[in-house]
Write a protein that holds these residues in place. Structure first.
Motif, PDB file in Angstrom:
ATOM      1  N   GLN A 169       0.917  -1.144   0.131  1.00  0.00           N
ATOM      2  CA  GLN A 169      -0.016  -0.038  -0.055  1.00  0.00           C
ATOM      3  C   GLN A 169       0.955   1.178  -0.017  1.00  0.00           C
ATOM      4  O   GLN A 169       0.538   2.238  -0.719  1.00  0.00           O
ATOM      5  CB  GLN A 169      -1.114  -0.183   1.256  1.00  0.00           C
ATOM      6  N   LYS A 170       1.839   1.456   0.704  1.00  0.00           N
ATOM      7  CA  LYS A 170       2.815   2.246   0.927  1.00  0.00           C
ATOM      8  C   LYS A 170       3.441   2.688  -0.420  1.00  0.00           C
ATOM      9  O   LYS A 170       3.725   3.804  -0.793  1.00  0.00           O
ATOM     10  CB  LYS A 170       3.659   2.254   2.269  1.00  0.00           C
ATOM     11  N   THR A 175      -3.269   5.404   0.727  1.00  0.00           N
ATOM     12  CA  THR A 175      -3.489   5.813   2.187  1.00  0.00           C
ATOM     13  C   THR A 175      -4.737   5.172   2.738  1.00  0.00           C
ATOM     14  O   THR A 175      -4.911   5.138   4.252  1.00  0.00           O
ATOM     15  CB  THR A 175      -3.504   7.051   2.453  1.00  0.00           C
ATOM     16  N   SER A 177      -7.433   2.667   4.235  1.00  0.00           N
ATOM     17  CA  SER A 177      -7.556   1.410   5.051  1.00  0.00           C
ATOM     18  C   SER A 177      -8.425   0.238   4.198  1.00  0.00           C
ATOM     19  O   SER A 177      -9.682   0.366   3.935  1.00  0.00           O
ATOM     20  CB  SER A 177      -8.134   1.581   6.136  1.00  0.00           C
TER      21      SER A 177
END
Length: 475
Positions: A169-170, A175, A177
């Motif tokens: 994800q990063k 960002t 959830s």
């Protein structure tokens, strides 16, 4: 609500859908042709993005008329075959009756039944709407059953797996959830949920993949989210329901999904080092071995695909370069050209438009039941003239509409003149613009001397004031 008005509305909706579906089929053929010819020249992202033209064509109910539209050059209009199933005379009679609900109420039920004509377009419209409801209910129930089965699935708790997912994800700059859940029902990883997006993993998948392979899975699913593929697939599923009768569109949707997977692969590969690219291909092969027959679910996106599709994806990965996910000038030009030629409507060349004149003198008012009916009020026996040159399709008495004349004109237009005191033409005759066709009267179901004037374009009633430039109708 009047059933005849509902019938007319349904017929118009089906006719537009059918015509639009025919045009969309032509666009599908052009897209497939361009993809084949540009297989080695257009980037992977282009092959999926070009399908958005089809989404636009099917979803947007209006388009700009253009003299360079592809549909201007078709040898025969798709409307021609539609009209054959519903003869102009019958179509106009039904439209006239449906657009006069206040007069229909005055007519006895028995007379109405005797005057009703069998309409093929009405039958096809009923079959179409029945299919729409059937497909809509089927898809809704299947989606509901799946979500009911998945609602009790547990969330992934393994810290190592969650760490890999967080790193992916990063790396992709996401960002939001996005929870990870383990499913007993699904046979391949899947991203689901338009508003509350979640990723489901098959129960036994976590034990069969190593950290690098899981990373590939996560990058692929997150690529779906980053590209907003779930809303796109949902819109396409709804459009397929409306166009369920067109097998070519179902095939196009399947091809669109395949190209979507290719585009996600390309996006995921842009986040990998060059040395990792072959490993991504091995992960796909392993997924095919584990889940040879993935279940395709509407309103979701997944990872696995058929053996044929995996072979195509492996070939893409083998020759992958970073620029495969970027646009090229040639790709942009082709998309714009397809849009200009296929997302516009046919329009006659300037100077060939059908011109209409006001058929009678008097005070013009829009009918309060429908703006497509123009009432021209004047004294009894006021001359009524042809609004344009054409052929007389009907000139006879109708118990409800009185003495009525129906003319057919070039360009798919028909004009209807009702409640005449006297007929001055006979069926089959050819008339010129401004020629006397009858005298204004109050025959049939009428409350006073007036002319009920209508214009139909390809069987659909239109606002006559837009075609009569020299008239101002009162509301």
């Amino acid at each position: 609500m009047d059933w005849q008005w509902l019938t007319l509305t349904l017929n118009q909706t089906f006719t537009w859908t059918l015509y639009n579906s025919i045009e969309a089929s032509i666009l599908v053929i052009l897209i497939l042709l361009c993809q084949q010819l540009g297989k080695k020249h257009f980037p992977i992202r282009w092959h999926h993005a070009v399908w958005f033209l089809l989404l636009w064509k099917l979803a947007v109910p209006w388009s700009i008329d253009s003299t360079i539209s592809l549909y201007n050059w078709l040898p025969t209009s798709a409307w021609a075959s539609i009209q054959e199933a519903h003869p102009p005379t019958e179509r106009i009679i039904l439209a006239s009756e449906a657009l006069h609900p206040h007069e229909s109420a005055l007519q006895p039920d028995g007379s109405l039944a005797n005057e009703a004509s069998f309409s093929w377009i009405s039958l096809l419209s009923l079959i179409w709407i029945g299919g729409v409801f059937t497909f809509a209910i089927t898809m809704t129930l299947s989606t509901y059953r799946l979500l009911s089965q998945l609602k009790n699935d547990v969330f992934v708790q393994d810290e190592a797996i969650l760490r890999v997912f967080s790193q992916c994800q990063k790396q992709m700059g996401i960002t939001k959830s996005i929870p990870l859940r383990v499913s007993h029902q699904l046979t391949s990883p899947a991203l689901m949920g338009i508003w509350r997006t979640q990723i489901w993993l098959p129960e036994n998948l976590l034990d069969k993949l190593n950290e690098h392979e899981l990373r590939h899975i996560f990058l692929h699913e997150l690529a779906h989210w980053k590209r907003r593929d779930i809303p796109v697939n949902s819109i396409m599923s709804v459009l397929l329901i409306l166009n369920w009768f067109n097998p070519l569109l179902w095939y196009a949707a399947s091809r669109m999904r395949q190209d979507q997977e290719m585009a996600c692969d390309a996006l995921a590969l842009t986040y990998l080092q060059e040395s990792e690219v072959p490993r991504y291909g091995y992960t796909m092969i392993k997924m095919l071995e584990l889940y040879a027959r993935p279940k395709q679910i509407h309103f979701t996106v997944g990872f696995s695909s058929s053996k044929k599709q995996v072979k195509r994806r492996i070939e893409m990965i083998r020759h992958f370069q970073k620029r495969a996910y970027t646009w090229t000038l040639s790709g942009i030009v082709v998309v714009m050209a397809l849009g200009v030629f296929t997302l516009t409507d046919a329009k006659k060349a300037l100077g060939n438009e059908q011109a209409f004149v006001v058929p009678a003198e008097g005070e013009s008012r829009r009918d309060f039941t429908d703006p497509t009916i123009l009432s021209i009020i004047n004294k009894l026996n006021t001359p009524v003239k042809a609004a344009a040159a054409g052929k007389v399709l009907k000139a006879e008495y109708n118990i409800k509409m009185g003495n009525q004349v129906i003319l057919e004109h070039e360009g798919g237009y028909q004009t209807v003149y009702s409640h005449l005191e006297k007929l001055e033409v006979t069926a089959g005759a050819t008339v010129t613009q401004g020629q006397l066709i009858g005298l204004l009267g109050s025959t049939g179901r009428s409350t006073g001397p007036h002319l009920a004037f209508q214009v139909l374009e390809n069987g659909i009633p239109v606002d006559p004031t837009k075609l009569l430039a020299d008239i101002e109708a009162k509301e």
